[in-house]
Design a protein around this motif. Structure first.
Motif, mmCIF file in Angstrom:
data_model
loop_
_atom_site.group_PDB
_atom_site.id
_atom_site.type_symbol
_atom_site.label_atom_id
_atom_site.label_comp_id
_atom_site.label_asym_id
_atom_site.label_seq_id
_atom_site.Cartn_x
_atom_site.Cartn_y
_atom_site.Cartn_z
ATOM 1 N N LEU A 1 79.848 45.655 -5.362
ATOM 2 C CA LEU A 1 79.719 44.308 -5.917
ATOM 3 C C LEU A 1 78.332 43.723 -5.666
ATOM 4 O O LEU A 1 77.706 43.163 -6.581
ATOM 5 N N ILE A 2 77.846 43.856 -4.453
ATOM 6 C CA ILE A 2 76.535 43.305 -4.100
ATOM 7 C C ILE A 2 75.425 44.034 -4.863
ATOM 8 O O ILE A 2 74.516 43.398 -5.400
ATOM 9 N N SER A 3 75.510 45.356 -4.943
ATOM 10 C CA SER A 3 74.497 46.132 -5.677
ATOM 11 C C SER A 3 74.484 45.764 -7.152
ATOM 12 O O SER A 3 73.412 45.647 -7.761
ATOM 13 N N GLN A 4 75.659 45.580 -7.716
ATOM 14 C CA GLN A 4 75.757 45.185 -9.125
ATOM 15 C C GLN A 4 75.101 43.817 -9.336
ATOM 16 O O GLN A 4 74.346 43.617 -10.277
ATOM 17 N N TRP A 5 75.375 42.876 -8.429
ATOM 18 C CA TRP A 5 74.783 41.551 -8.535
ATOM 19 C C TRP A 5 73.258 41.622 -8.403
ATOM 20 O O TRP A 5 72.534 40.993 -9.181
ATOM 21 N N ILE A 6 72.771 42.376 -7.436
ATOM 22 C CA ILE A 6 71.322 42.512 -7.235
ATOM 23 C C ILE A 6 70.673 43.119 -8.484
ATOM 24 O O ILE A 6 69.617 42.672 -8.927
ATOM 25 N N SER B 1 72.190 31.173 -7.871
ATOM 26 C CA SER B 1 72.587 32.546 -8.200
ATOM 27 C C SER B 1 73.497 33.118 -7.108
ATOM 28 O O SER B 1 74.517 33.751 -7.388
ATOM 29 N N PHE B 2 73.141 32.868 -5.875
ATOM 30 C CA PHE B 2 73.903 33.334 -4.719
ATOM 31 C C PHE B 2 75.312 32.733 -4.713
ATOM 32 O O PHE B 2 76.311 33.449 -4.581
ATOM 33 N N PHE B 3 75.418 31.419 -4.885
ATOM 34 C CA PHE B 3 76.728 30.762 -4.870
ATOM 35 C C PHE B 3 77.568 31.135 -6.088
ATOM 36 O O PHE B 3 78.789 31.273 -5.978
ATOM 37 N N GLN B 4 76.941 31.321 -7.230
ATOM 38 C CA GLN B 4 77.693 31.751 -8.410
ATOM 39 C C GLN B 4 78.272 33.152 -8.211
ATOM 40 O O GLN B 4 79.410 33.420 -8.613
ATOM 41 N N PHE B 5 77.499 34.013 -7.582
ATOM 42 C CA PHE B 5 78.001 35.357 -7.289
ATOM 43 C C PHE B 5 79.236 35.277 -6.397
ATOM 44 O O PHE B 5 80.270 35.876 -6.691
ATOM 45 N N PHE B 6 79.139 34.525 -5.320
ATOM 46 C CA PHE B 6 80.270 34.441 -4.402
ATOM 47 C C PHE B 6 81.467 33.730 -5.025
ATOM 48 O O PHE B 6 82.607 34.083 -4.744
ATOM 49 N N TYR B 7 81.198 32.783 -5.892
ATOM 50 C CA TYR B 7 82.297 32.140 -6.604
ATOM 51 C C TYR B 7 83.016 33.169 -7.475
ATOM 52 O O TYR B 7 84.240 33.172 -7.558
ATOM 53 N N SER B 8 82.263 34.067 -8.095
ATOM 54 C CA SER B 8 82.857 35.084 -8.975
ATOM 55 C C SER B 8 83.708 36.103 -8.210
ATOM 56 O O SER B 8 84.593 36.720 -8.794
ATOM 57 N N GLU C 1 76.936 24.781 -8.134
ATOM 58 C CA GLU C 1 75.748 23.957 -8.368
ATOM 59 C C GLU C 1 75.559 22.942 -7.237
ATOM 60 O O GLU C 1 74.429 22.730 -6.772
ATOM 61 N N GLN C 2 76.644 22.321 -6.796
ATOM 62 C CA GLN C 2 76.553 21.355 -5.701
ATOM 63 C C GLN C 2 76.131 22.050 -4.403
ATOM 64 O O GLN C 2 75.320 21.515 -3.648
ATOM 65 N N MET C 3 76.661 23.227 -4.166
ATOM 66 C CA MET C 3 76.298 23.962 -2.953
ATOM 67 C C MET C 3 74.826 24.373 -2.999
ATOM 68 O O MET C 3 74.117 24.282 -1.999
ATOM 69 N N ALA C 4 74.367 24.828 -4.160
ATOM 70 C CA ALA C 4 72.958 25.222 -4.300
ATOM 71 C C ALA C 4 72.045 24.020 -4.065
ATOM 72 O O ALA C 4 71.010 24.141 -3.403
ATOM 73 N N GLU C 5 72.441 22.877 -4.576
ATOM 74 C CA GLU C 5 71.654 21.655 -4.370
ATOM 75 C C GLU C 5 71.604 21.299 -2.888
ATOM 76 O O GLU C 5 70.538 21.005 -2.346
ATOM 77 N N THR C 6 72.739 21.341 -2.225
ATOM 78 C CA THR C 6 72.806 21.005 -0.799
ATOM 79 C C THR C 6 71.954 21.962 0.029
ATOM 80 O O THR C 6 71.149 21.537 0.856
ATOM 81 N N VAL C 7 72.119 23.250 -0.202
ATOM 82 C CA VAL C 7 71.381 24.256 0.575
ATOM 83 C C VAL C 7 69.892 24.158 0.304
ATOM 84 O O VAL C 7 69.083 24.148 1.240
ATOM 85 N N SER C 8 69.502 24.068 -0.947
ATOM 86 C CA SER C 8 68.064 24.041 -1.248
ATOM 87 C C SER C 8 67.416 22.768 -0.728
ATOM 88 O O SER C 8 66.299 22.796 -0.215
ATOM 89 N N ARG C 9 68.110 21.638 -0.842
ATOM 90 C CA ARG C 9 67.543 20.365 -0.392
ATOM 91 C C ARG C 9 67.494 20.283 1.133
ATOM 92 O O ARG C 9 66.506 19.862 1.708
ATOM 93 N N ARG C 10 68.564 20.705 1.804
ATOM 94 C CA ARG C 10 68.657 20.564 3.260
ATOM 95 C C ARG C 10 67.870 21.627 4.035
ATOM 96 O O ARG C 10 67.299 21.341 5.076
ATOM 97 N N PHE C 11 67.917 22.853 3.553
ATOM 98 C CA PHE C 11 67.369 23.957 4.343
ATOM 99 C C PHE C 11 66.040 24.499 3.833
ATOM 100 O O PHE C 11 65.352 25.217 4.547
ATOM 101 N N PHE C 12 65.705 24.186 2.585
ATOM 102 C CA PHE C 12 64.444 24.659 2.005
ATOM 103 C C PHE C 12 63.735 23.503 1.309
ATOM 104 O O PHE C 12 63.406 23.596 0.127
ATOM 105 N N PRO C 13 63.507 22.410 2.017
ATOM 106 C CA PRO C 13 62.907 21.233 1.365
ATOM 107 C C PRO C 13 61.489 21.529 0.886
ATOM 108 O O PRO C 13 60.751 22.279 1.532
ATOM 109 N N GLN C 14 61.176 20.937 -0.236
ATOM 110 C CA GLN C 14 59.832 21.073 -0.802
ATOM 111 C C GLN C 14 59.023 19.834 -0.416
ATOM 112 O O GLN C 14 59.545 18.720 -0.463
ATOM 113 N N PRO C 15 57.774 20.014 -0.036
ATOM 114 C CA PRO C 15 56.953 18.851 0.315
ATOM 115 C C PRO C 15 56.746 17.948 -0.905
ATOM 116 O O PRO C 15 56.659 18.424 -2.025
#
Length: 173
Positions: free
Chosen positions: A65-70, A87-94, A157-171
């Motif tokens: 599954l992981i190789s197919q997604w990659i 992309s990561f959260f959509q994969f796990f949702y699937s 989408e909500q999870m991606a927003e939370t993760v990207s905003r909280r853990f990978f903030p852009q200046p």
């Protein structure tokens, strides 16, 4: 020759699917090889020709599954943290049924191990980068497992927003 390889993969998929069906109602220790092979409609010889343990069956399924997604979602250097997270959260949702089965069976650590092996090249000579990659891998896996264990109330989408905003903030510009 290709046909034989594809038929071997098909039989392995059948056994993996059978094991995941059985894991919904029984612990891995309670499941027998005979139950797996009967449900998959294959012989015990086929099972032992392909796998040395039930854990190897799970690893096969996760790796596939992981190789197919990659393969379907190659990593883009220009992708934003949000795009990568989405992309990561959509994969796990699937594959949420598989992950939730692993969580209920107390086997979620197997997912973490497979992700680490598949997603990162930890052979970097830079020790700081090595530890950063480990930190991100464990953190994302923990978030995924917690999200799924809590019933996936947020969308990918909500999870991606939370993760990207909280853990990978852009200046700010």
């Amino acid at each position: 020759m290709t046909r034989k390889k594809n038929s071997g993969d098909f039989l392995k998929e059948c056994m993996a699917d059978a094991l995941f069906i059985l894991l919904r109602t029984k612990s891995i220790e309670e499941i027998t090889v005979s139950e797996i092979t009967a449900l998959a409609n294959v012989s015990r010889i086929t099972y032992y020709r392909n796998f040395t343990s039930k854990e190897k069956v799970i690893e096969f399924k996760l790796d596939k599954l992981i190789s197919q997604w990659i393969h379907e979602h190659p990593r883009k250097e220009s992708a934003s943290a949000y795009e990568s997270s989405l992309s990561f959260f959509q994969f796990f949702y699937s594959i949420h049924d598989i992950v939730q089965t692993l969580i209920r069976a107390n086997l979620s650590v197997m997912l973490l191990n497979r992700l680490i092996l598949k997603f990162h090249d930890f052979n970097t000579p830079d020790r700081n980068e090595y530890y950063r990659q480990i930190f991100i891998s464990f953190g994302l896996c923990g978030i995924i497992l917690t999200w799924m264990d809590n019933g996936m109330k947020e969308s990918p989408e909500q999870m991606a927003e939370t993760v990207s905003r909280r853990f990978f903030p852009q200046p700010e510009p």
